[in-house]
Design a protein around this motif. Structure first.
Motif, short mmCIF file in Angstrom:
data_model
loop_
_atom_site.label_atom_id
_atom_site.label_comp_id
_atom_site.label_asym_id
_atom_site.label_seq_id
_atom_site.Cartn_x
_atom_site.Cartn_y
_atom_site.Cartn_z
N LYS A 89 16.89 6.75 8.56
CA LYS A 89 17.02 5.60 7.66
C LYS A 89 16.83 4.32 8.46
CE LYS A 89 20.19 7.92 4.56
NZ LYS A 89 21.56 8.00 4.08
N LEU A 90 16.13 3.37 7.86
CA LEU A 90 15.86 2.09 8.51
C LEU A 90 16.14 1.00 7.49
CD1 LEU A 90 14.69 0.84 11.12
CD2 LEU A 90 12.46 0.95 10.04
N THR A 91 17.01 0.04 7.83
CA THR A 91 17.38 -1.04 6.91
C THR A 91 16.79 -2.35 7.40
OG1 THR A 91 19.43 0.08 6.30
CG2 THR A 91 19.29 -2.27 5.81
N ILE A 92 16.20 -3.07 6.45
CA ILE A 92 15.58 -4.36 6.74
C ILE A 92 16.20 -5.39 5.80
CG2 ILE A 92 13.42 -5.66 6.77
CD1 ILE A 92 11.97 -2.97 7.14
N ARG A 121 2.64 -3.14 8.78
CA ARG A 121 1.61 -3.94 8.10
C ARG A 121 1.74 -3.80 6.59
NH1 ARG A 121 -2.08 -2.95 12.54
NH2 ARG A 121 -2.61 -0.93 11.67
N SER A 122 1.98 -2.58 6.13
CA SER A 122 2.18 -2.36 4.69
C SER A 122 3.45 -3.08 4.21
CB SER A 122 2.31 -0.86 4.39
OG SER A 122 1.11 -0.21 4.68
N PHE A 123 4.50 -3.00 5.01
CA PHE A 123 5.74 -3.67 4.63
C PHE A 123 5.54 -5.18 4.56
CE2 PHE A 123 9.61 -5.94 5.52
CZ PHE A 123 10.41 -5.49 4.48
N LYS A 124 4.84 -5.75 5.54
CA LYS A 124 4.58 -7.19 5.53
C LYS A 124 3.79 -7.61 4.29
CE LYS A 124 4.78 -8.15 10.47
NZ LYS A 124 4.01 -8.56 11.67
N ALA A 125 2.81 -6.80 3.89
CA ALA A 125 2.04 -7.10 2.69
C ALA A 125 2.94 -7.05 1.45
CB ALA A 125 0.88 -6.12 2.55
N ALA A 126 3.80 -6.04 1.38
CA ALA A 126 4.73 -5.93 0.26
C ALA A 126 5.70 -7.10 0.24
CB ALA A 126 5.49 -4.61 0.34
N PHE A 127 6.23 -7.46 1.41
CA PHE A 127 7.18 -8.58 1.49
C PHE A 127 6.52 -9.89 1.05
CE2 PHE A 127 9.28 -11.97 4.06
CZ PHE A 127 10.48 -11.97 3.37
N HIS A 128 5.30 -10.11 1.48
CA HIS A 128 4.58 -11.32 1.08
C HIS A 128 4.41 -11.36 -0.45
CE1 HIS A 128 1.86 -14.70 1.34
NE2 HIS A 128 0.99 -14.03 0.61
N ALA A 129 4.06 -10.23 -1.04
CA ALA A 129 3.91 -10.16 -2.50
C ALA A 129 5.24 -10.42 -3.20
CB ALA A 129 3.35 -8.80 -2.90
N ILE A 130 6.34 -9.92 -2.64
CA ILE A 130 7.67 -10.14 -3.23
C ILE A 130 8.03 -11.63 -3.18
CG2 ILE A 130 10.15 -9.74 -2.87
CD1 ILE A 130 9.25 -6.87 -1.84
N VAL A 131 7.79 -12.27 -2.06
CA VAL A 131 8.09 -13.70 -1.92
C VAL A 131 7.26 -14.50 -2.92
CG1 VAL A 131 7.88 -15.71 -0.40
CG2 VAL A 131 8.88 -13.58 0.47
N GLN A 132 5.97 -14.18 -3.03
CA GLN A 132 5.09 -14.90 -3.95
C GLN A 132 5.52 -14.70 -5.41
OE1 GLN A 132 2.84 -17.17 -2.96
NE2 GLN A 132 3.68 -16.67 -0.96
N ALA A 133 5.92 -13.50 -5.76
CA ALA A 133 6.32 -13.19 -7.13
C ALA A 133 7.63 -13.86 -7.52
CB ALA A 133 6.43 -11.68 -7.33
N ASN A 134 8.43 -14.27 -6.54
CA ASN A 134 9.75 -14.83 -6.81
C ASN A 134 9.88 -16.29 -6.36
OD1 ASN A 134 11.48 -12.50 -7.91
ND2 ASN A 134 10.33 -11.59 -6.23
N LYS A 175 4.27 0.42 -4.75
CA LYS A 175 2.80 0.37 -4.69
C LYS A 175 2.28 0.84 -3.33
CE LYS A 175 2.39 -3.39 -8.00
NZ LYS A 175 2.02 -4.81 -8.18
N TYR A 176 3.16 0.95 -2.36
CA TYR A 176 2.80 1.37 -1.01
C TYR A 176 3.42 2.74 -0.76
CZ TYR A 176 1.45 -3.48 -0.45
OH TYR A 176 0.85 -4.70 -0.61
N PRO A 177 2.64 3.81 -0.93
CA PRO A 177 3.21 5.16 -0.82
C PRO A 177 3.77 5.49 0.56
CG PRO A 177 0.82 5.24 -1.07
CD PRO A 177 1.23 3.82 -1.24
N GLU A 178 3.35 4.78 1.60
CA GLU A 178 3.88 5.04 2.94
C GLU A 178 5.29 4.46 3.13
OE1 GLU A 178 1.10 1.46 3.16
OE2 GLU A 178 1.20 3.35 2.11
N LEU A 179 5.74 3.63 2.19
CA LEU A 179 7.09 3.06 2.24
C LEU A 179 7.98 3.82 1.26
CD1 LEU A 179 6.18 -0.74 2.16
CD2 LEU A 179 6.84 0.61 4.15
N THR A 180 9.03 4.45 1.78
CA THR A 180 9.93 5.23 0.95
C THR A 180 11.26 4.49 0.82
OG1 THR A 180 8.89 7.24 1.79
CG2 THR A 180 10.98 7.51 0.62
N LEU A 181 11.34 3.66 -0.21
CA LEU A 181 12.54 2.86 -0.47
C LEU A 181 13.62 3.76 -1.06
CD1 LEU A 181 13.75 -0.05 -0.57
CD2 LEU A 181 12.91 -0.15 -2.92
N ILE A 182 14.83 3.71 -0.46
CA ILE A 182 15.92 4.55 -0.97
C ILE A 182 17.14 3.74 -1.42
CG2 ILE A 182 15.23 6.62 0.28
CD1 ILE A 182 17.40 5.99 2.37
#
Length: 133
Positions: free
Chosen positions: A2-5, A56-69, A104-111
């Motif tokens: 498990k990895l928490t960010i 890299r996938s996480f950074k792309a997702a994080f950028h999208a989250i910031v933009q959406a909010n 949207k990023y299958p390599e990221l498994t959010l739990i």
């Protein structure tokens, strides 16, 4: 593993916080992921982080989250008064966007997603934070 960010949408930054989550005076979102050993790298201080490809996938997702909010980010940054229902609606939209975007990023498994720190849920004008003090 498990990895928490922690996600700080006000500062538009994220930090690896596994295994100890620090106490925060600002609104943070803790996102916990499940990752295989091959998806984890270690810093020079022997702290776990995502391997470069996954990060890299996480950074792309994080950028999208910031933009959406952006709207809610501005409300939090300006300490704008909202009703409890409006605050909870904005927080629900934030959480939904985090989960939806990361899926949207299958390599990221959010739990797990947690809100931590100072999230306004009820505030009157008398409770307005005066940052000049």
């Amino acid at each position: 593993m498990k990895l928490t960010i922690s996600l700080d949408i006000l500062e538009e930054a994220f930090y690896y916080v596994s295994p100890v989550k620090p106490v925060s005076t600002v609104p943070l979102i803790y996102t916990t992921f499940s990752a295989e050993k091959a998806e984890i790298a270690y810093t020079t201080d022997n702290e776990a982080k995502f391997a470069r490809k996954i990060e890299r996938s996480f950074k792309a997702a994080f950028h999208a989250i910031v933009q959406a909010n952006q709207e809610y980010r501005k409300i939090l940054d300006q300490d704008t008064l909202l009703s409890p229902q409006e605050q909870l609606t904005m927080q629900r939209k934030l959480i939904d966007s985090i989960v939806t975007t990361i899926k949207k990023y299958p390599e990221l498994t959010l739990i797990r997603v947690e809100l931590a720190g100072s999230w306004p849920v009820y505030q009157t004008a008398a409770g307005h934070l005066d940052l000049a003090d």
